[in-house]
Write a protein that holds these residues in place. Structure first.
Motif, PDB file in Angstrom:
ATOM      1  N   PHE A 266      -9.748  67.564  -4.435  1.00  0.00           N
ATOM      2  CA  PHE A 266      -8.826  66.592  -4.725  1.00  0.00           C
ATOM      3  C   PHE A 266      -8.462  65.830  -3.623  1.00  0.00           C
ATOM      4  CE2 PHE A 266      -7.852  69.884  -8.028  1.00  0.00           C
ATOM      5  CZ  PHE A 266      -8.016  69.209  -8.934  1.00  0.00           C
ATOM      6  N   VAL A 267      -8.665  64.393  -3.744  1.00  0.00           N
ATOM      7  CA  VAL A 267      -8.316  63.533  -2.581  1.00  0.00           C
ATOM      8  C   VAL A 267      -7.393  62.370  -3.248  1.00  0.00           C
ATOM      9  CG1 VAL A 267     -10.315  64.151  -1.390  1.00  0.00           C
ATOM     10  CG2 VAL A 267     -10.646  62.030  -2.977  1.00  0.00           C
ATOM     11  N   THR A 268      -6.678  61.788  -1.939  1.00  0.00           N
ATOM     12  CA  THR A 268      -5.635  60.753  -2.526  1.00  0.00           C
ATOM     13  C   THR A 268      -5.265  60.286  -1.355  1.00  0.00           C
ATOM     14  OG1 THR A 268      -3.586  60.558  -3.770  1.00  0.00           O
ATOM     15  CG2 THR A 268      -3.806  62.230  -2.636  1.00  0.00           C
ATOM     16  N   ALA A 269      -4.429  59.216  -1.504  1.00  0.00           N
ATOM     17  CA  ALA A 269      -3.529  58.572  -0.447  1.00  0.00           C
ATOM     18  C   ALA A 269      -4.373  57.585   0.297  1.00  0.00           C
ATOM     19  CB  ALA A 269      -2.900  59.733   0.800  1.00  0.00           C
ATOM     20  N   GLU A 270      -5.611  57.543   0.448  1.00  0.00           N
ATOM     21  CA  GLU A 270      -6.431  56.516   0.958  1.00  0.00           C
ATOM     22  C   GLU A 270      -7.549  56.245   0.074  1.00  0.00           C
ATOM     23  OE1 GLU A 270      -6.561  58.751   5.360  1.00  0.00           O
ATOM     24  OE2 GLU A 270      -8.300  58.804   4.274  1.00  0.00           O
ATOM     25  N   ARG A 271      -8.261  54.935   0.339  1.00  0.00           N
ATOM     26  CA  ARG A 271      -9.339  54.659  -0.504  1.00  0.00           C
ATOM     27  C   ARG A 271     -10.614  55.596  -0.232  1.00  0.00           C
ATOM     28  NH1 ARG A 271     -12.966  49.176  -1.138  1.00  0.00           N
ATOM     29  NH2 ARG A 271     -14.450  50.184  -2.371  1.00  0.00           N
ATOM     30  N   LEU A 272     -11.212  56.209  -1.228  1.00  0.00           N
ATOM     31  CA  LEU A 272     -12.315  56.932  -1.231  1.00  0.00           C
ATOM     32  C   LEU A 272     -13.469  56.391  -1.119  1.00  0.00           C
ATOM     33  CD1 LEU A 272     -13.526  59.844  -1.400  1.00  0.00           C
ATOM     34  CD2 LEU A 272     -13.273  59.750  -3.737  1.00  0.00           C
ATOM     35  N   TYR A 273     -14.222  56.130   0.053  1.00  0.00           N
ATOM     36  CA  TYR A 273     -15.604  55.616  -0.124  1.00  0.00           C
ATOM     37  C   TYR A 273     -16.755  56.233  -0.602  1.00  0.00           C
ATOM     38  CZ  TYR A 273     -13.079  52.085   3.036  1.00  0.00           C
ATOM     39  OH  TYR A 273     -12.317  51.170   3.487  1.00  0.00           O
ATOM     40  N   ASP A 274     -17.834  55.855  -0.944  1.00  0.00           N
ATOM     41  CA  ASP A 274     -18.779  56.461  -1.641  1.00  0.00           C
ATOM     42  C   ASP A 274     -19.440  57.400  -0.488  1.00  0.00           C
ATOM     43  OD1 ASP A 274     -18.393  55.151  -3.954  1.00  0.00           O
ATOM     44  OD2 ASP A 274     -20.193  53.588  -3.501  1.00  0.00           O
ATOM     45  N   GLU A 275     -19.664  57.203   0.742  1.00  0.00           N
ATOM     46  CA  GLU A 275     -20.184  58.003   1.621  1.00  0.00           C
ATOM     47  C   GLU A 275     -19.398  59.198   1.897  1.00  0.00           C
ATOM     48  OE1 GLU A 275     -18.246  54.754   4.009  1.00  0.00           O
ATOM     49  OE2 GLU A 275     -19.532  54.984   2.018  1.00  0.00           O
ATOM     50  N   GLN A 276     -17.964  58.992   1.865  1.00  0.00           N
ATOM     51  CA  GLN A 276     -17.105  60.162   1.739  1.00  0.00           C
ATOM     52  C   GLN A 276     -17.025  61.188   0.852  1.00  0.00           C
ATOM     53  OE1 GLN A 276     -13.509  57.788   2.247  1.00  0.00           O
ATOM     54  NE2 GLN A 276     -13.237  58.211   4.606  1.00  0.00           N
ATOM     55  N   ARG A 277     -17.096  60.487  -0.359  1.00  0.00           N
ATOM     56  CA  ARG A 277     -17.423  61.338  -1.576  1.00  0.00           C
ATOM     57  C   ARG A 277     -18.558  62.253  -1.494  1.00  0.00           C
ATOM     58  NH1 ARG A 277     -16.043  61.290  -7.123  1.00  0.00           N
ATOM     59  NH2 ARG A 277     -15.092  59.120  -6.800  1.00  0.00           N
ATOM     60  N   ALA A 278     -19.758  61.686  -0.932  1.00  0.00           N
ATOM     61  CA  ALA A 278     -21.059  62.346  -0.631  1.00  0.00           C
ATOM     62  C   ALA A 278     -20.705  63.337   0.305  1.00  0.00           C
ATOM     63  CB  ALA A 278     -22.093  61.374  -0.592  1.00  0.00           C
ATOM     64  N   GLN A 279     -20.194  63.105   1.289  1.00  0.00           N
ATOM     65  CA  GLN A 279     -19.949  64.009   2.429  1.00  0.00           C
ATOM     66  C   GLN A 279     -19.208  65.322   2.150  1.00  0.00           C
ATOM     67  OE1 GLN A 279     -18.234  62.559   6.008  1.00  0.00           O
ATOM     68  NE2 GLN A 279     -18.577  64.430   7.161  1.00  0.00           N
ATOM     69  N   ILE A 280     -18.088  65.162   1.654  1.00  0.00           N
ATOM     70  CA  ILE A 280     -17.300  66.085   1.015  1.00  0.00           C
ATOM     71  C   ILE A 280     -17.829  66.993  -0.100  1.00  0.00           C
ATOM     72  CG2 ILE A 280     -15.240  66.673  -0.124  1.00  0.00           C
ATOM     73  CD1 ILE A 280     -14.005  64.027   1.178  1.00  0.00           C
ATOM     74  N   ALA A 281     -18.394  66.378  -1.042  1.00  0.00           N
ATOM     75  CA  ALA A 281     -19.406  67.197  -2.067  1.00  0.00           C
ATOM     76  C   ALA A 281     -20.401  67.898  -1.442  1.00  0.00           C
ATOM     77  CB  ALA A 281     -19.847  66.208  -3.050  1.00  0.00           C
ATOM     78  N   ALA A 282     -21.190  67.370  -0.624  1.00  0.00           N
ATOM     79  CA  ALA A 282     -22.206  68.026   0.155  1.00  0.00           C
ATOM     80  C   ALA A 282     -21.716  69.497   0.885  1.00  0.00           C
ATOM     81  CB  ALA A 282     -23.144  67.313   0.915  1.00  0.00           C
ATOM     82  N   ALA A 283     -20.531  68.940   1.692  1.00  0.00           N
ATOM     83  CA  ALA A 283     -20.185  70.265   2.676  1.00  0.00           C
ATOM     84  C   ALA A 283     -19.509  71.225   2.051  1.00  0.00           C
ATOM     85  CB  ALA A 283     -19.145  69.481   3.637  1.00  0.00           C
ATOM     86  N   PHE A 284     -18.652  70.884   0.933  1.00  0.00           N
ATOM     87  CA  PHE A 284     -17.943  72.057   0.256  1.00  0.00           C
ATOM     88  C   PHE A 284     -18.712  72.405  -1.007  1.00  0.00           C
ATOM     89  CE2 PHE A 284     -14.858  70.069   2.551  1.00  0.00           C
ATOM     90  CZ  PHE A 284     -14.087  71.186   3.500  1.00  0.00           C
ATOM     91  N   GLY A 285     -19.799  71.862  -1.335  1.00  0.00           N
ATOM     92  CA  GLY A 285     -20.591  72.365  -2.761  1.00  0.00           C
ATOM     93  C   GLY A 285     -19.813  72.220  -3.856  1.00  0.00           C
ATOM     94  N   CYS A 286     -19.044  71.175  -4.096  1.00  0.00           N
ATOM     95  CA  CYS A 286     -18.099  70.941  -5.027  1.00  0.00           C
ATOM     96  C   CYS A 286     -18.026  69.313  -5.615  1.00  0.00           C
ATOM     97  CB  CYS A 286     -16.638  71.605  -4.896  1.00  0.00           C
ATOM     98  SG  CYS A 286     -15.889  70.659  -3.665  1.00  0.00           S
ATOM     99  N   PRO A 287     -17.693  69.087  -6.807  1.00  0.00           N
ATOM    100  CA  PRO A 287     -17.152  67.632  -7.116  1.00  0.00           C
ATOM    101  C   PRO A 287     -15.949  67.167  -6.628  1.00  0.00           C
ATOM    102  CG  PRO A 287     -16.528  69.208  -8.774  1.00  0.00           C
ATOM    103  CD  PRO A 287     -17.492  70.049  -8.119  1.00  0.00           C
TER     104      PRO A 287
END
Length: 476
Positions: A266-287
């Motif tokens: 779960f992310v909040t408090a900042e704008r979520l950029y597409d590349e951030q979403r992809a990096q977090i998903a890939a790193a932790f293996g989760c949506p």
């Protein structure tokens, strides 16, 4: 409330700690999570005078209501809020009298637009005038200050209960619940200053561990990665920039995080950029589930597994308005304005959040009747003004620096129409040709006469709240 009167958290904590140790030893999967969600957390909420458990049950039904049912519910609550504000809140009693506004004449939600927008400065200049004469248990709160000076205001238990219930409901959308192991990367002084012994006991009971997002040095990041690999949380919660920093650090150390069993970030408090979403998903293996809201405006919207950013419509009316405060149709981009319907004690009515976005035009595939935010473009201060007056989104400059292979992190500060400062953490250092290319790119967008100052630094500090702002404009 009777239970809260008989018991104090200091006396209950040791008893709950005993249950915690006993249940943790129970091999049945999910047994402790069920204990927390059904008993410990509801008890914790009752001791604090909150009724979030009852609200959660209602919200889990109302999320499936039709658009018409939600609209009728909002209208009834809006009328009640406006009547209360006109009678018991000094600011609104004076405003209604001055403007001739009669809450009894509100026939539809669109009538809300007859009131002026509420700005942060309005609250800061007359903070006590927003208190209801019937308010009970008001507590001071403040925003994190990422958009300037922190805004100080007050909230009652009723409003806090609604926000907790809304967040709890959204958490369950992803197959996790209170009581599942959680790692929180946060930097708000309110949270960090409260980490006393009782708070630590509570976090242990709820299986939450806090990783402060203030100064994320390499040494501290080493510890965070090790802690996550040992804790193996089911869910993460925090700033997208903080999660990305941990992901990058773990990758550089060749320490995989994708096998920890994290079910959602779960992310909040900042704008979520597409590349951030992809990096977090890939790193932790989760949506990655995006959330949008704040202490002042409340829990406005949260992303469901089908991708819809659902507004907490039972509690919040969201308007998208133009520069003159006039409502815009769904799909049109403008300023995000909210009215929180559970704020009788300290009303936020037509509150300008400082963010920009658009309402959705199509329902979500998940089937929930809750309306959607189609996009959230970030704070209005994330927009830049060129020397000729042209306004552009900060991404226009972000793209210039973030694609450079040697840039590890950056911050763009527009100090004036004719001066912009760029802070860069680089490895290796920039060569003269790259520095010149950055200057040319910035001037092509901001104006040929703009002074572009590039500073290579060892680290870019977070804001006082612990958040990271990639683009900051000091131009009014």
């Amino acid at each position: 409330m009777a239970l809260a009167a008989r018991h104090d958290w200091r006396t209950v904590a040791p008893l709950l700690a005993t249950h915690y140790r006993r249940i943790r030893a129970t091999p049945r999967p999910g047994a402790y999570t069920r204990l927390v969600a059904r008993w410990l957390f509801p008890l914790h909420e009752r001791l604090k005078g909150h009724h979030s458990t009852r609200l959660l049950r209602r919200m889990e039904r109302s999320q499936w209501w039709s658009e018409e049912q939600l609209r009728d519910w909002q209208l009834a609550r809006l009328r009640h809020l406006l009547r209360h504000a006109g009678r018991h809140v000094p600011h609104y009693r004076a405003l209604f009298a001055r403007s001739g506004f009669d809450p009894a004449q509100v026939r539809q939600l669109a009538d809300l637009s007859r009131l002026p927008l509420l700005r942060k400065a309005d609250i800061a200049n007359a903070r006590d005038s927003f208190k209801s004469a019937r308010a009970l248990g008001l507590r001071p709160f403040a925003t994190g200050g990422s958009s300037g000076e922190p805004l100080q205001f007050f909230l009652g238990r009723r409003r806090v209960s609604h926000d907790i219930a809304a967040k709890w409901r959204a958490t369950r959308w992803w197959g996790v619940d209170i009581g599942d192991r959680e790692a929180v990367l946060w930097g708000s002084p309110i949270e960090l200053h409260a980490q006393d012994r009782l708070r630590r006991v509570r976090d242990a009971l709820l299986r939450t561990t806090l990783l402060p997002a203030f100064a994320m040095s390499p040494a501290r990041l080493d510890g965070y990665v090790e802690q996550l690999r040992r804790w193996r949380p089911r869910m993460l919660f925090g700033y997208p920039s903080a999660l990305c920093r941990i992901a990058s650090h773990a990758a550089a150390r060749d320490l995989p995080l994708h096998g920890l069993g994290v079910k959602v970030a779960f992310v909040t408090a900042e704008r979520l950029y597409d590349e951030q979403r992809a990096q977090i998903a890939a790193a932790f293996g989760c949506p990655v589930a995006n959330g949008y809201g704040g202490r002042d405006a409340g829990f406005i919207a949260h992303e469901c597994p089908d991708g819809g950013m659902h507004i907490t419509a039972e509690d919040i009316i969201v308007e998208i308005v133009d520069a003159q405060g006039r409502p815009l149709p769904a799909g049109a981009t403008g300023d995000i304005v909210v009215t929180h319907l559970a704020t009788q004690d300290y009303p936020f009515i037509r509150y300008a959040t400082g963010d920009v976005g658009a309402l959705g035009t199509q329902p979500c595939a998940c089937g929930r009747g809750l309306p959607l935010l189609q996009k959230i473009e970030g704070r209005s201060t994330d927009f830049l003004t060129a020397a000729d007056g042209t306004v552009m989104h900060g991404l226009a400059l972000v793209y210039i620096v973030r694609e450079l292979p040697q840039v590890r992190s950056f911050k763009i500060i527009q100090e004036s129409l004719l001066r912009t400062r760029v802070l860069l953490v680089c490895q290796p250092r920039l060569d003269d040709a790259t520095r010149s290319a950055i200057v040319r790119g910035f001037r092509a967008r901001l104006g040929a006469q703009v002074e572009v100052i590039i500073e290579e630094v060892g680290e870019i500090a977070a804001e006082a709240s612990g958040k990271y702002r990639y683009v900051l404009s000091e131009v009014a």
